[in-house]
Design a protein around this motif. Structure first.
Motif, short mmCIF file in Angstrom:
data_model
loop_
_atom_site.label_atom_id
_atom_site.label_comp_id
_atom_site.label_asym_id
_atom_site.label_seq_id
_atom_site.Cartn_x
_atom_site.Cartn_y
_atom_site.Cartn_z
N PRO A 280 -9.24 33.55 -25.66
CA PRO A 280 -9.75 34.64 -26.50
C PRO A 280 -9.09 34.63 -27.88
CG PRO A 280 -8.16 35.48 -24.92
CD PRO A 280 -8.41 34.04 -24.55
N ASN A 281 -9.87 34.94 -28.92
CA ASN A 281 -9.30 35.05 -30.26
C ASN A 281 -9.98 36.12 -31.10
OD1 ASN A 281 -11.76 33.92 -30.92
ND2 ASN A 281 -10.94 32.12 -31.96
N ASP A 282 -10.86 36.93 -30.48
CA ASP A 282 -11.60 37.96 -31.19
C ASP A 282 -11.00 39.33 -30.86
OD1 ASP A 282 -13.47 39.82 -32.11
OD2 ASP A 282 -15.18 38.55 -31.63
N VAL A 283 -10.12 39.82 -31.73
CA VAL A 283 -9.40 41.06 -31.44
C VAL A 283 -10.34 42.25 -31.27
CG1 VAL A 283 -7.69 42.71 -32.30
CG2 VAL A 283 -7.27 40.25 -32.50
N PRO A 284 -11.35 42.45 -32.13
CA PRO A 284 -12.24 43.60 -31.91
C PRO A 284 -12.94 43.57 -30.56
CG PRO A 284 -12.49 42.79 -34.15
CD PRO A 284 -11.62 41.80 -33.43
N GLU A 285 -13.42 42.39 -30.14
CA GLU A 285 -14.07 42.29 -28.84
C GLU A 285 -13.09 42.60 -27.71
OE1 GLU A 285 -17.02 39.18 -26.63
OE2 GLU A 285 -15.11 38.36 -27.32
N VAL A 286 -11.88 42.07 -27.82
CA VAL A 286 -10.87 42.32 -26.80
C VAL A 286 -10.49 43.79 -26.76
CG1 VAL A 286 -8.48 41.83 -26.16
CG2 VAL A 286 -10.00 39.96 -26.77
N ALA A 287 -10.40 44.42 -27.93
CA ALA A 287 -10.07 45.84 -27.99
C ALA A 287 -11.14 46.68 -27.30
CB ALA A 287 -9.91 46.28 -29.44
N ARG A 288 -12.40 46.36 -27.52
CA ARG A 288 -13.47 47.11 -26.87
C ARG A 288 -13.42 46.94 -25.36
NH1 ARG A 288 -16.36 44.75 -31.16
NH2 ARG A 288 -17.40 43.30 -29.71
N ALA A 289 -13.04 45.74 -24.92
CA ALA A 289 -12.92 45.50 -23.48
C ALA A 289 -11.78 46.33 -22.88
CB ALA A 289 -12.70 44.01 -23.21
N TYR A 290 -10.62 46.28 -23.52
CA TYR A 290 -9.49 47.05 -22.98
C TYR A 290 -9.70 48.55 -23.11
CZ TYR A 290 -6.56 42.99 -22.01
OH TYR A 290 -6.05 41.84 -21.48
N TYR A 291 -10.52 48.96 -24.04
CA TYR A 291 -10.86 50.39 -24.12
C TYR A 291 -11.51 50.83 -22.82
CZ TYR A 291 -12.51 54.80 -26.11
OH TYR A 291 -12.73 56.13 -26.36
N GLU A 292 -12.42 49.99 -22.30
CA GLU A 292 -13.08 50.33 -21.03
C GLU A 292 -12.10 50.23 -19.86
OE1 GLU A 292 -15.86 51.73 -21.03
OE2 GLU A 292 -16.42 51.30 -23.11
N VAL A 293 -11.19 49.27 -19.92
CA VAL A 293 -10.17 49.17 -18.87
C VAL A 293 -9.31 50.44 -18.85
CG1 VAL A 293 -8.09 47.93 -18.14
CG2 VAL A 293 -10.10 46.64 -18.88
N LEU A 294 -8.87 50.88 -20.02
CA LEU A 294 -8.04 52.09 -20.08
C LEU A 294 -8.82 53.33 -19.68
CD1 LEU A 294 -6.01 51.42 -23.36
CD2 LEU A 294 -5.22 51.20 -20.99
N ARG A 295 -10.09 53.40 -20.09
CA ARG A 295 -10.91 54.54 -19.67
C ARG A 295 -11.07 54.59 -18.16
NH1 ARG A 295 -16.32 55.02 -21.01
NH2 ARG A 295 -16.14 57.26 -20.72
N ALA A 296 -11.03 53.41 -17.52
CA ALA A 296 -11.14 53.33 -16.06
C ALA A 296 -9.82 53.65 -15.37
CB ALA A 296 -11.62 51.95 -15.65
#
Length: 434
Positions: A314-330
Motif C-alpha cells: 500500500p502507498n495511498d494514504v487517503p485510501e488507507v485512511a478511509r479503510a481504517y476509518y471503517e475499521v475504527l467505526r467497527a
C-alpha cells in the motif's frame, strides 16, 4: 542463522531520518485514541509473498534468487524449509511487527502424499514454535493452501471428485491443529479455486452444498479441539476461476446465512480483492461491520491499470485512511489485524527491498490510521451522517403497512423536497486529515 539480511539493523522510529529504512510515522508506542499504535494496527507479515514467492508473473517465471529455493537447496527440502524459517524470523526481528501468517505449503516442503505433508508440517511447527518461544512474533492466522497443487485444479471443497474433497478436508484438519498449537488468533479459509471455469460441466447446487458442509466441518472441528480464535473466510471474486463462490462480503454473508454460520464465521477482507469485485476497500469493510462479520484485513493494493491481483504494497494514504476509518467505526480489531498480503515487484531483487517495502507500508498504515482516528475523534463526518438521518429519529414509519403510510401522506399533505447530500463538502473534510 543466515546472512540473507546481513548488515540490516532493526528498524527504528526516526521521523527526521534521511534513509529509507526508518519509520517516520509508525511509533509502536504512540497512543492514539487510548491505545498503542501497535495494538491498533496489529501488523502481520505474510510468509508466502515474503519468502515463498519466486518473483514470477503470468508471462515470466522466477526472478528472485533465494538460498532456500529448490534449485539452491541441493535436494534437502526440509533443510531448505528451516533455512527459510530462519530468514523469516530474522526479518521479523528487523521489522519488529507483532504477528505473521502462513499457508501450510509456505512453511513445509511437499511430502509423499497426505502422510508426508502432515509429518513435514508437524516438524516445521515444532521448529517455528521454538522460534516463537524464543521471542519471535505471534501467529495472526494460519490457513491451508488448497489451490496450488494440481490435485486442486477443479477446486477443493467444491471438487467433483470426493477423494479430492477428502484430501482437502484432512489437510484443513492438520492446519487447524498447527494453528492451534502455535496459538493462532484466527484461522482463515480462502477458496483459491472454489468456483467454476464453465457452467457446461458445473453443478452449482451440488458444489454449494459441498462448500457449506466443508465449512461446517472446519468450524465443528476447531471448536471441538478448543480453538477459540475466529474462523474467517477471505472473499475473492475471480482469478483464477471465472467465477468464485466467495465473490465479495455480501456473497459470503448470504452463504453463511444459508448454512447457519453467520454467528460463527467472519471475513478477512483484502483491498485487492475488493477492487477486483468492483468495490472499494472501505465499502467491503463497512458492509462487513454492518453485517456483524468483520474480522481482519489483508492490506495491499492493485494496479488500477491491470485487471488482475497484483498484490502491491500500500502507498495511498487517503485510501488507507478511509479503510481504517471503517475499521475504527467497527470498534477496531479484536482477534484480527493488518496482514501485508503484498509482494515485491519482480525487478526488486535485493533482500533490502523486502525490508524497505514493509517499512514504507507500515508508515503508510500508521499515517492512515492516525488520520482516521482524528476524523472519528473530531466527529465532523459522524455529525453529518447523524444529521442526514435525523428525520428517522423517533419515527414509527417502519412499523406501519403501506395503507397506513398512504393515509398519513394524504392527511399530512406530504410533498418532500430533496436535500443536498453534501458529498463534495464531506470529501473536503476528509482532505483536512490526509
Amino acid at each position: 542463522m543466515t546472512d540473507f539480511f546481513a548488515d540490516i539493523s532493526p528498524i527504528r522510529f526516526a521521523p527526521e531520518a534521511e534513509d529509507d529504512l526508518s519509520f517516520r510515522h509508525y511509533d509502536p508506542d504512540e497512543v492514539v485514541v487510548g491505545k498503542r499504535l501497535e495494538d491498533h494496527l496489529r501488523f502481520s507479515v505474510a510468509w508466502w509473498h515474503g519468502f515463498a514467492w519466486p518473483g514470477g508473473d503470468p508471462f515470466g517465471g522466477q526472478t528472485f534468487d533465494r538460498p532456500w529455493f529448490p534449485d539452491r537447496a541441493g535436494g534437502d527440502t526440509m533443510a531448505a524449509a528451516k533455512l527459510k524459517a530462519d530468514a523469516a524470523f530474522e526479518m521479523f526481528a528487523i521489522l519488529g511487527q507483532p504477528f505473521f501468517c502462513f499457508h501450510d505449503a509456505d512453511i513445509r516442503p511437499e511430502g509423499d502424499g497426505f502422510a508426508g505433508n502432515t509429518a513435514n508440517l508437524e516438524e516445521m511447527v515444532d521448529y517455528i514454535g521454538a522460534k516463537m518461544e524464543a521471542g519471535g512474533p505471534r501467529l495472526l492466522w494460519g490457513t491451508a493452501n488448497l489451490f496450488s497443487h494440481r490435485r486442486y485444479m477443479a477446486g477443493a471443497a467444491t471438487n467433483p471428485d470426493p477423494d479430492v474433497f477428502a484430501f482437502a478436508a484432512a489437510t484443513v484438519k492438520t492446519c487447524i491443529d498447527a494453528t492451534h498449537r502455535l496459538g493462532g488468533a484466527n484461522y482463515v479459509l480462502w477458496g483459491g479455486r472454489e468456483g467454476y471455469e464453465t457452467l457446461l460441466n458445473t453443478d452449482l447446487a451440488r458444489e454449494r452444498q459441498q462448500a457449506g458442509r466443508f465449512l461446517c466441518m472446519a468450524v465443528e472441528y476447531a471448536r471441538k479441539i478448543g480453538f477459540e480464535g475466529a474462523i474467517l473466510i477471505e472473499p475473492k471474486p475471480q482469478e483464477p476461476t471465472k467465477h468464485q463462490y466467495d465473490y465479495d462480503v455480501a456473497t459470503v454473508y448470504g452463504f453463511l446465512k444459508d448454512f447457519g454460520l453467520e454467528g460463527e464465521v467472519c471475513v478477512n477482507v483484502e483491498q485487492g480483492h475488493a477492487i477486483l469485485a468492483g468495490h472499494s476497500f472501505e465499502h467491503e469493510l463497512a458492509l462487513a461491520a454492518s453485517l456483524g462479520i468483520f474480522g481482519s484485513i489483508d492490506m495491499n493494493r492493485n494496479d488500477y491499470q491491470s485487471g488482475w491481483d497484483t498484490d502491491q504494497f500500500p502507498n495511498d494514504v487517503p485510501e488507507v485512511a478511509r479503510a481504517y476509518y471503517e475499521v475504527l467505526r467497527a470498534g477496531g480489531f479484536t482477534t484480527g489485524g493488518t496482514n501485508f498480503d503484498a509482494k515485491l515487484r519482480r525487478q526488486s531483487l535485493d533482500p533490502v527491498d523486502l525490508i524497505a517495502a514493509h517499512v514504507g507500508a507500515m508508515d503508510v498504515c500508521a499515517r492512515g490510521l492516525k488520520a482516521a482516528a482524528r476524523m472519528l475523534e473530531d466527529g465532523a463526518l459522524e455529525a453529518a451522517r447523524a444529521a442526514r438521518y435525523a428525520g428517522w429519529d423517533g419515527s414509527d414509519l417502519l412499523d406501519l403497512d403501506l395503507a397506513a403510510i398512504a393515509e398519513r401522506v394524504e392527511e399530512q399533505g406530504l410533498n418532500p423536497a430533496p436535500v443536498s447530500g453534501r458529498q463534495e463538502r464531506l470529501e473536503n473534510i476528509v482532505n483536512r486529515y490526509v
